[in-house]
Design a protein around this motif. Structure first.
Motif, PDB file in Angstrom:
ATOM      1  N   UNK A 289      -9.066  48.863  59.497  1.00 16.97           N
ATOM      2  CA  UNK A 289      -9.542  47.582  58.287  1.00 16.97           C
ATOM      3  C   UNK A 289      -9.625  48.183  57.081  1.00 16.97           C
ATOM      4  N   UNK A 290      -9.241  47.325  56.233  1.00 15.51           N
ATOM      5  CA  UNK A 290      -9.310  47.646  54.646  1.00 15.51           C
ATOM      6  C   UNK A 290      -8.462  46.887  53.686  1.00 15.51           C
ATOM      7  N   UNK A 291      -8.272  47.540  52.457  1.00 19.35           N
ATOM      8  CA  UNK A 291      -7.676  46.447  51.256  1.00 19.35           C
ATOM      9  C   UNK A 291      -6.551  47.368  51.003  1.00 19.35           C
ATOM     10  N   UNK A 292      -5.363  46.451  50.678  1.00 17.28           N
ATOM     11  CA  UNK A 292      -4.047  47.134  50.134  1.00 17.28           C
ATOM     12  C   UNK A 292      -4.270  46.606  48.440  1.00 17.28           C
ATOM     13  N   UNK A 293      -4.574  47.546  47.879  1.00 18.20           N
ATOM     14  CA  UNK A 293      -4.792  47.240  46.311  1.00 18.20           C
ATOM     15  C   UNK A 293      -3.421  46.867  45.476  1.00 18.20           C
ATOM     16  N   UNK A 294      -2.300  47.546  45.951  1.00 16.30           N
ATOM     17  CA  UNK A 294      -1.060  47.586  45.176  1.00 16.30           C
ATOM     18  C   UNK A 294      -1.193  48.791  44.089  1.00 16.30           C
ATOM     19  N   UNK A 295      -0.519  48.665  43.157  1.00 10.31           N
ATOM     20  CA  UNK A 295      -0.472  49.778  42.182  1.00 10.31           C
ATOM     21  C   UNK A 295      -1.813  49.708  41.238  1.00 10.31           C
ATOM     22  N   UNK A 296      -2.533  50.765  41.116  1.00 10.89           N
ATOM     23  CA  UNK A 296      -3.610  50.887  40.265  1.00 10.89           C
ATOM     24  C   UNK A 296      -3.448  51.744  39.151  1.00 10.89           C
ATOM     25  N   UNK A 297      -3.805  51.583  37.879  1.00 10.31           N
ATOM     26  CA  UNK A 297      -3.687  52.478  37.121  1.00 10.31           C
ATOM     27  C   UNK A 297      -5.259  52.821  36.300  1.00 10.31           C
TER      28      UNK A 297
END
Length: 625
Positions: free
Chosen positions: A233-241
């Motif tokens: 279980x968790x979160x997919x943040x996508x691309x983070x800078x």
């Protein structure tokens, strides 16, 4: 609505640690060595080369041994000598990793046979070569003079720690970053989840190598397709800078670029998307503490994994903003914080209902909190998920939370404005506003807690409410003083460590409570209902040990005749209102008239439980003709 299981505290701390700071407990020199050890261990975790991994681990193990040898009185040395973990960092565990690495590295096995020369060479980083000429960013920490007088061997510096490792740990150890004369580009090879053992069991995943650019005092780290998972279980943040810029020797400005869509995962499968029109986050790190931060979301909506409305309903939010601004003054932290959500809309499909809220805000201020206590508190949370002793971890969290509150003043409040509920497109419930304000002050082991509740005008379109009864307006002013924080906290910590069973804990808690003799105070209230309004002011202390109340309150009621007429009419429809009519009749009999349809009440409570209203006992009021 299918929702993923809530992320653990540790997952949230991992996200926060990418842009904020945490301090490692112990003396300054031991802390510096621990930072260096973490940098070397991180580098070992990311390399697949057996020889390079061995050299990094030798340096990491030797650094921990140097803490024990050169700084035996530090808190870190005590933990390492006892065999306990500092978060997930354990001397025994790192020694086992080093042994495994040596077995996988023939040259290291040959060099290590019959001696521990490699480890001993790295065992005193305090005597490392000149940081100005070293290529190891972890070695740029100031040298620490050993406390013993015996000569220490000069260590062999390990291979350079990759720049991205230093940048990723920048908030933890800002001294890792040194200004670059020219632009430097570096790329991490391999999945980021090799940090798993060093990050409390959380799994980091990236879709491509992490990219880092260092230009002068500015660092940019990009995490392509970042996911943080805990048990599937968790979160997919996508691309983070993450962009970090050095302002001064101890202050850094940071800015985080988040994608506009976050995907929630359950059992590694997408279950829900949180979409936003815009996301922004920035702040300032001052000597290891985030003193200023601002996070803004605009146009938030919820959708299923394919972007369609959720089958059970959904919600939208015009904006969500968080702001914090702390300042250091003489070793303490002061400053305000706030969170404001505007334009909330919730749809509940099965009930054919809609809920709307104009504003939800939370604000307050922190005064006089110790910087050191704040750092210990953040450190405890950062390690809250590490595989250490659970009882010790629980007591550490409690102890450091109480330390943060000690000698500090905290005030805060929650405000709701214009809450409305519609069912079948018909107004069913409404609240003009609601305010909850609280204060907390801890001095010398006892605390005072204050609470003021103001429930604004309540209206409802429901047959249970008789015509004319609404709106209702209520506010209450309460406080609790003399709360024995010191004794009670010791009991709580002992309970968390398992030193007390349930019965012993209850008995000890009651003893601490009696010792503190906390007093509950009713300061006043206000009530408006059915055309009548009542106000009261004074101080009525209630001893929570004996349940005895003393003191007095002066109350005034206007419009009592109007309220009685409303209840008289309502009782003809429902017998449930008859009791209210009886209560109002008694109030009218007990009151002292001070004007047209205005009554005053002087209520006094004495020891032993005696009560008088305008100088008469309840028995005298009931027997009066």
């Amino acid at each position: 609505m299918s929702r993923p299981k809530a992320l653990t505290v540790s997952a949230l701390i991992v996200v926060f640690s990418l842009v904020t700071t945490a301090a490692v407990g112990g003396q300054k020199e031991a802390k510096t060595l621990l930072k260096t050890a973490i940098g070397a261990a991180n580098a070992a975790a990311m390399t697949t080369d057996a020889a390079e991994k061995t050299r990094h681990l030798e340096y990491a193990v030797g650094t921990l041994e140097a803490i024990v040898r050169n700084h035996p009185n530090s808190r870190l040395a005590g933990i390492l000598k006892s065999g306990k973990s500092i978060g997930s960092i354990s001397l025994q565990n790192w020694r086992e990793q080093l042994a495994t690495a040596r077995n996988a590295n023939p040259s290291a096995k040959a060099a290590g046979s019959g001696s521990q020369s490699a480890t001993s060479a790295a065992s005193d980083p305090a005597a490392a070569s000149d940081p100005a000429t070293s290529s190891d960013p972890a070695a740029t920490a100031p040298a620490v003079a050993p406390q013993n007088t015996s000569p220490s061997p000069q260590p062999t510096p390990p291979p350079p720690v990759p720049t991205p490792t230093s940048v990723a740990k920048l908030p933890l150890a800002p001294d890792y970053l040194e200004p670059a004369d020219a632009e430097v580009r570096a790329t991490l090879v391999g999945p980021f989840d090799r940090f798993n053992q060093l990050n409390g069991g959380q799994v980091f995943r990236v879709a491509a190598p992490i990219r880092t650019v260092v230009t002068g005092d500015r660092v940019t780290v990009e995490f392509p397709g970042l996911q943080i998972i805990n048990d599937g279980d968790g979160i997919d943040f996508g691309t983070v800078q993450i962009h970090v810029t050095r302002n001064t020797a101890k202050t850094y400005a940071y800015k985080v670029d988040f994608p506009t869509t976050l995907t929630f995962l359950e059992r590694n499968r997408p279950t829900m998307k949180l979409q936003a029109q815009a996301v922004a986050a920035s702040g300032v790190i001052d000597d290891g503490i985030v003193t200023k931060s601002a996070i803004l979301f605009e146009g938030l909506t919820v959708a299923d994994p394919k972007g369609r409305p959720m089958p059970m309903g959904g919600f939208s939010l015009d904006s969500l903003a968080f702001n914090q601004s702390l300042t250091r003054q003489g070793g303490v932290l002061n400053g305000p914080y706030s969170m404001v959500a505007r334009g909330l809309q919730i749809q509940v499909v099965p009930a054919n209902a809609e809920i709307s809220l104009d504003t939800l805000s939370f604000d307050g201020s922190l005064k006089g909190s110790s910087v050191a206590a704040f750092q210990r508190f953040i450190t405890t949370l950062s390690a809250a998920s590490e595989p250490a002793d659970e009882k010790q971890r629980a007591s550490d969290v409690i102890e450091n939370t109480l330390a943060l509150l000690r000698d500090a003043q905290i005030d805060g409040g929650v405000t709701l404005k214009k809450l409305e509920v519609h069912q079948d497109r018909v107004p069913a419930f409404g609240l003009s506003h609601a305010n909850f304000r609280s204060t907390f002050e801890d001095r010398e082991g006892t605390a005072t807690f204050g609470l003021r509740v103001d429930l604004g005008k309540l209206s409802a379109n429901h047959p249970a409410f008789a015509p004319g009864l609404l709106p209702i307006d209520l506010d209450v002013d309460l406080s609790l003083s003399g709360l024995p924080v010191g004794p009670m906290s010791k009991v709580t910590i002992a309970k968390a460590r398992g030193e007390l069973d349930e019965d012993q804990s209850d008995e000890a808690m009651m003893s601490a409570w009696k010792t503190g003799a906390p007093i509950f105070h009713l300061k006043g209230f206000g009530l408006s209902m059915a055309g009548a309004s009542a106000t009261a002011k004074g101080d009525m202390p209630i001893d929570l040990e004996t349940g005895e109340a003393t003191g007095g309150i002066v109350a005034e009621i206007a419009g009592l005749d109007k309220a009685m007429a409303v209840f008289q009419k309502a009782s003809e429809v429902s017998h449930g209102y008859a009791q209210g009519l009886v209560a109002l009749t008694l109030l009218q009999a007990a009151g002292q008239s001070v004007g047209a349809d205005q009554m005053r009440y002087l209520v006094r409570l004495a020891k032993g439980g005696s009560v008088t209203i305008n100088g008469r006992t309840p028995e005298q009021i009931l027997s009066a003709e």
